[in-house]
Design an enzyme around this catalytic site. Structure first.
Site, PDB file in Angstrom:
ATOM      1  N   LYS A  47     -77.590  66.051   3.459  1.00  0.00           N
ATOM      2  CA  LYS A  47     -78.873  65.898   4.174  1.00  0.00           C
ATOM      3  C   LYS A  47     -78.702  66.219   5.659  1.00  0.00           C
ATOM      4  CE  LYS A  47     -80.239  61.619   5.477  1.00  0.00           C
ATOM      5  NZ  LYS A  47     -80.557  61.530   6.911  1.00  0.00           N
ATOM      6  N   ASN A  48     -77.654  65.682   6.261  1.00  0.00           N
ATOM      7  CA  ASN A  48     -77.500  65.831   7.710  1.00  0.00           C
ATOM      8  C   ASN A  48     -77.040  67.225   8.122  1.00  0.00           C
ATOM      9  OD1 ASN A  48     -78.383  63.259   8.031  1.00  0.00           O
ATOM     10  ND2 ASN A  48     -76.381  62.370   8.559  1.00  0.00           N
ATOM     11  N   ARG A 103     -86.865  61.172  12.833  1.00  0.00           N
ATOM     12  CA  ARG A 103     -86.280  61.487  14.118  1.00  0.00           C
ATOM     13  C   ARG A 103     -85.664  62.889  14.154  1.00  0.00           C
ATOM     14  NH1 ARG A 103     -83.298  59.502  18.518  1.00  0.00           N
ATOM     15  NH2 ARG A 103     -81.366  60.684  18.596  1.00  0.00           N
ATOM     16  N   CYS A 112     -85.584  53.175  16.340  1.00  0.00           N
ATOM     17  CA  CYS A 112     -85.476  53.087  14.888  1.00  0.00           C
ATOM     18  C   CYS A 112     -84.703  51.822  14.547  1.00  0.00           C
ATOM     19  CB  CYS A 112     -84.788  54.320  14.320  1.00  0.00           C
ATOM     20  SG  CYS A 112     -83.068  54.360  14.736  1.00  0.00           S
ATOM     21  N   ARG A 128     -81.665  54.748  20.079  1.00  0.00           N
ATOM     22  CA  ARG A 128     -81.478  56.192  19.858  1.00  0.00           C
ATOM     23  C   ARG A 128     -82.271  57.076  20.822  1.00  0.00           C
ATOM     24  NH1 ARG A 128     -81.137  57.238  13.403  1.00  0.00           N
ATOM     25  NH2 ARG A 128     -79.667  58.848  13.914  1.00  0.00           N
ATOM     26  N   PRO A 129     -81.889  57.082  22.092  1.00  0.00           N
ATOM     27  CA  PRO A 129     -82.580  57.966  23.044  1.00  0.00           C
ATOM     28  C   PRO A 129     -82.224  59.432  22.805  1.00  0.00           C
ATOM     29  CG  PRO A 129     -80.743  56.835  24.110  1.00  0.00           C
ATOM     30  CD  PRO A 129     -80.802  56.311  22.698  1.00  0.00           C
ATOM     31  N   ASP A 181     -81.732  61.498  25.672  1.00  0.00           N
ATOM     32  CA  ASP A 181     -81.408  61.970  27.023  1.00  0.00           C
ATOM     33  C   ASP A 181     -80.312  63.043  27.034  1.00  0.00           C
ATOM     34  OD1 ASP A 181     -79.899  59.720  26.070  1.00  0.00           O
ATOM     35  OD2 ASP A 181     -78.950  59.561  28.027  1.00  0.00           O
ATOM     36  N   ASP A 221     -72.124  55.825   9.263  1.00  0.00           N
ATOM     37  CA  ASP A 221     -72.998  55.903   8.086  1.00  0.00           C
ATOM     38  C   ASP A 221     -72.347  55.360   6.815  1.00  0.00           C
ATOM     39  OD1 ASP A 221     -75.018  56.934   9.595  1.00  0.00           O
ATOM     40  OD2 ASP A 221     -74.914  58.974   8.805  1.00  0.00           O
ATOM     41  N   VAL A 263     -70.872  52.993  17.415  1.00  0.00           N
ATOM     42  CA  VAL A 263     -71.796  54.133  17.564  1.00  0.00           C
ATOM     43  C   VAL A 263     -73.239  53.664  17.775  1.00  0.00           C
ATOM     44  CG1 VAL A 263     -72.655  56.259  16.497  1.00  0.00           C
ATOM     45  CG2 VAL A 263     -70.262  55.599  16.196  1.00  0.00           C
ATOM     46  N   ARG A 279     -85.531  58.967   0.866  1.00  0.00           N
ATOM     47  CA  ARG A 279     -85.200  59.593   2.156  1.00  0.00           C
ATOM     48  C   ARG A 279     -83.778  60.120   2.217  1.00  0.00           C
ATOM     49  NH1 ARG A 279     -87.010  57.270   7.693  1.00  0.00           N
ATOM     50  NH2 ARG A 279     -86.022  59.246   8.150  1.00  0.00           N
TER      51      ARG A 279
HETATM   52  C1  UD1 Z   1     -76.572  61.751  13.369  1.00  0.00           C
HETATM   53  C2  UD1 Z   1     -76.845  61.511  11.899  1.00  0.00           C
HETATM   54  C3  UD1 Z   1     -76.787  60.020  11.577  1.00  0.00           C
HETATM   55  C4  UD1 Z   1     -75.463  59.422  12.053  1.00  0.00           C
HETATM   56  C5  UD1 Z   1     -75.216  59.763  13.524  1.00  0.00           C
HETATM   57  C6  UD1 Z   1     -73.835  59.322  14.008  1.00  0.00           C
HETATM   58  C7  UD1 Z   1     -78.347  63.345  11.385  1.00  0.00           C
HETATM   59  C8  UD1 Z   1     -79.712  63.780  10.984  1.00  0.00           C
HETATM   60  N1  UD1 Z   1     -78.172  62.032  11.592  1.00  0.00           N
HETATM   61  O1  UD1 Z   1     -77.617  61.106  14.087  1.00  0.00           O
HETATM   62  O2  UD1 Z   1     -76.925  59.851  10.177  1.00  0.00           O
HETATM   63  O3  UD1 Z   1     -75.507  58.022  11.922  1.00  0.00           O
HETATM   64  O4  UD1 Z   1     -75.299  61.203  13.714  1.00  0.00           O
HETATM   65  O5  UD1 Z   1     -72.836  59.860  13.213  1.00  0.00           O
HETATM   66  O6  UD1 Z   1     -77.429  64.140  11.491  1.00  0.00           O
HETATM   67  N2  UD1 Z   1     -77.340  58.902  21.962  1.00  0.00           N
HETATM   68  C9  UD1 Z   1     -77.797  58.768  23.265  1.00  0.00           C
HETATM   69  N3  UD1 Z   1     -78.522  59.798  23.799  1.00  0.00           N
HETATM   70  C10 UD1 Z   1     -78.797  60.944  23.099  1.00  0.00           C
HETATM   71  C11 UD1 Z   1     -78.324  61.076  21.788  1.00  0.00           C
HETATM   72  C12 UD1 Z   1     -77.601  60.027  21.240  1.00  0.00           C
HETATM   73  O7  UD1 Z   1     -77.561  57.751  23.911  1.00  0.00           O
HETATM   74  O8  UD1 Z   1     -79.454  61.856  23.657  1.00  0.00           O
HETATM   75  C13 UD1 Z   1     -76.588  57.787  21.356  1.00  0.00           C
HETATM   76  C14 UD1 Z   1     -77.310  57.178  20.157  1.00  0.00           C
HETATM   77  O9  UD1 Z   1     -78.254  56.211  20.558  1.00  0.00           O
HETATM   78  C15 UD1 Z   1     -76.182  56.596  19.345  1.00  0.00           C
HETATM   79  C16 UD1 Z   1     -75.045  57.588  19.602  1.00  0.00           C
HETATM   80  O10 UD1 Z   1     -75.400  58.320  20.778  1.00  0.00           O
HETATM   81  O11 UD1 Z   1     -75.816  55.324  19.851  1.00  0.00           O
HETATM   82  C17 UD1 Z   1     -74.797  58.546  18.465  1.00  0.00           C
HETATM   83  O12 UD1 Z   1     -75.959  59.280  18.195  1.00  0.00           O
HETATM   84  P1  UD1 Z   1     -75.947  60.766  17.639  1.00  0.00           P
HETATM   85  O13 UD1 Z   1     -74.544  61.213  17.412  1.00  0.00           O
HETATM   86  O14 UD1 Z   1     -76.807  61.597  18.526  1.00  0.00           O
HETATM   87  O15 UD1 Z   1     -76.654  60.569  16.247  1.00  0.00           O
HETATM   88  P2  UD1 Z   1     -77.824  61.424  15.622  1.00  0.00           P
HETATM   89  O16 UD1 Z   1     -77.613  62.863  15.886  1.00  0.00           O
HETATM   90  O17 UD1 Z   1     -79.134  60.821  16.012  1.00  0.00           O
END
Ligand code: UD1
Length: 430
Positions: free
Chosen positions: A22-23, A93, A117, A122-123, A125, A305, A327, A398
């Site tokens: 999925k991811n 998201r 969520c 999950r920002p 930025d 995950d 994470v 999902r």
């Molecule tokens: C992806 C996966 C999700 C998995 C996660 C971590 C998909 C669709 N989803 O989510 O299943 O749990 O990786 O392996 O691929 N963060 C920030 N700012 C940002 C982006 C992220 O602070 O702009 C923080 C998040 O809040 C979180 C951490 O970074 O605490 C990891 O997030 P991220 O690696 O971005 O996860 P996703 O891509 O959302």
């Protein structure tokens, strides 16, 4: 709201195949915005999130069709719209990931800011800082993120955290930028490597995906291709843990065990026997489950995950395990529910201290997010009696393709309840 009833106590036995990731599929579908012509992507899991992404692509003017089994065709020819509908982005998201390719392809993007969520704030930025570094003007207007860029320009970008989504956003945006982009402290997940392979197949010039430094040499246009998605390592890990928790004997097929090294190593430390041969893994538990300490980390560390699922397994170990979640800030909601089943879990800041118990007991519980739902199913399969899991929509439609069917084929007694009055009666659900 959907509910599942699990009758525990049966060892899982037999063979099961893992679906496509999925991811990996979600960002690759987003990346079709960059294509020109017809692309065909196979091994796409049939999930609600995938359907949502297809609707997002259609809303931009892309012809996208799901063809059974597990194939999506996309046709991109003329101009694209640059506004993503609020109701779709807030539903999932991952639809925010279209911002990078849309900006690169059309010079504009207007995407609703995704909300928080269940597993944390999950920002986005890091995504936005990356796009700004490529020269995009980014601002907020009435809850929408607006991006504008006549032409993106390659840049050196250091990520404050190796975010999976941000690495994907920047990688996609940089494919059509002028000059070279270097992403430092990039995420190294297999899904990043898969996205880079797809992008290279349509003509991008990306090297280093899977390492901390990814280089993208911008090109002037991209084509189309046929592409096969990698197997879902999180589904595979979930099945491994489910088999272990029921002391079962299962052959899991269509797995890439290299994507699961941290989970395999921790399961072996816990006393689970794993025989790897080619793309199959044989699981059994000759003796009991031993306690292990685990810290979730970006890949190649132990995946967040698979944290709720292994927590369910370790609830039945012979000692005390400490699980530290680094994470996401709010990913122990399954612990409260598993306590209702007799698990001994104490939460201390970012850690869960799990003292193994002799048995779990079936109870009514609520699934708060996708992986928590999977953990509760595992706990239910290993428990004595019946577990009613409410709000299971996240799990069934999902995140995991046909997992209830797959588990049933392994002998699990699990069924969806159409009517709550079915619960509490001594009915045979086998
Ligand atoms: C992806 C996966 C999700 C998995 C996660 C971590 C998909 C669709 N989803 O989510 O299943 O749990 O990786 O392996 O691929 N963060 C920030 N700012 C940002 C982006 C992220 O602070 O702009 C923080 C998040 O809040 C979180 C951490 O970074 O605490 C990891 O997030 P991220 O690696 O971005 O996860 P996703 O891509 O959302």
């Amino acid at each position: 709201m959907r509910r599942i009833l699990v009758k525990g106590g049966k060892k899982l036995q037999g063979e099961v195949s893992v679906s496509g990731s999925k991811n990996a599929a979600l960002p690759i579908l987003a990346a079709t915005i960059l294509t020109h012509g017809k692309s065909t992507i196979t091994r796409i899991p049939d999930l609600l999130d995938i359907r949502t992404m297809i609707r997002v692509l259609r809303s931009l003017g892309i012809r996208a069709e799901y063809a059974f089994p597990n194939t999506v065709h996309t046709w991109v020819n003329g101009g694209l719209k640059h506004i993503a509908p609020y109701e779709l982005v807030t539903k999932m998201r991952a639809s925010f990931f279209i911002i990078g390719p849309l900006l690169a392809k059309t010079g504009h993007a207007r995407i609703p800011l995704p909300g928080g969520c269940a597993i944390g704030s999950r920002p986005v930025d890091i995504h936005l800082k990356g796009l700004q570094a490529l020269g995009a003007k980014i601002f907020m207007e009435h809850g929408f993120v607006i991006g504008e860029a006549k032409k993106l320009t390659g840049s050196r970008i250091y990520l404050d955290f190796p975010s999976v989504g941000a690495t994907e956003t920047i990688m996609m945006a940089a494919t059509l930028a002028h000059g070279e982009t270097v992403i430092e402290n990039a995420a190294r997940e297999p899904e990043i490597v898969d996205l880079a392979a797809f992008l290279n197949k349509i003509g991008a010039k990306i090297t280093g995906a899977g390492s901390e430094e990814i280089k993208i040499q911008g090109v002037s246009s991209l084509g189309c291709c046929e592409y096969d998605i990698i197997p879902d390592r999180i589904e595979a890990g979930t099945l491994l843990i489910a088999a272990a928790a029921t002391r079962g004997d299962v052959l899991i097929k269509d797995v890439n065990s290299l994507h699961l090294e941290a989970a395999i190593s921790k399961l072996r430390e816990a006393g689970v026997m794993l025989g790897i041969r080619g793309t199959s893994i044989k699981v059994n538990v000759p003796n009991g489950i031993k306690p292990v300490d685990i810290k979730t980390l970006p890949y190649p560390g132990y995946p967040t995950d698979l944290q709720p699922q292994i927590s369910a397994l370790l609830s039945l170990s012979s000692g005390t395990s400490v699980i530290t979640e680094t994470v996401f800030e709010n990913r122990f909601m399954h612990a409260h529910e598993m306590r209702r089943m007799g698990a001994n879990i104490k939460l201390e800041g970012q850690s869960a201290i799990i003292t193994g118990v002799n048995k779990l007991e079936g109870a009514p519980v609520k699934s708060r997010d996708l992986r928590a739902g999977a953990a509760l199913i595992i706990a239910g399969l290993a428990a004595e009696g019946e577990t009613l899991i409410e709000d299971i929509d996240q799990f069934i439609i999902r995140g995991y393709e046909g997992l209830d069917n797959k588990l049933r084929n392994l002998g699990a007694q699990i069924k969806e309840l159409k009517n709550i009055s079915e619960y509490g009666y001594d009915e045979d659900i086998s």
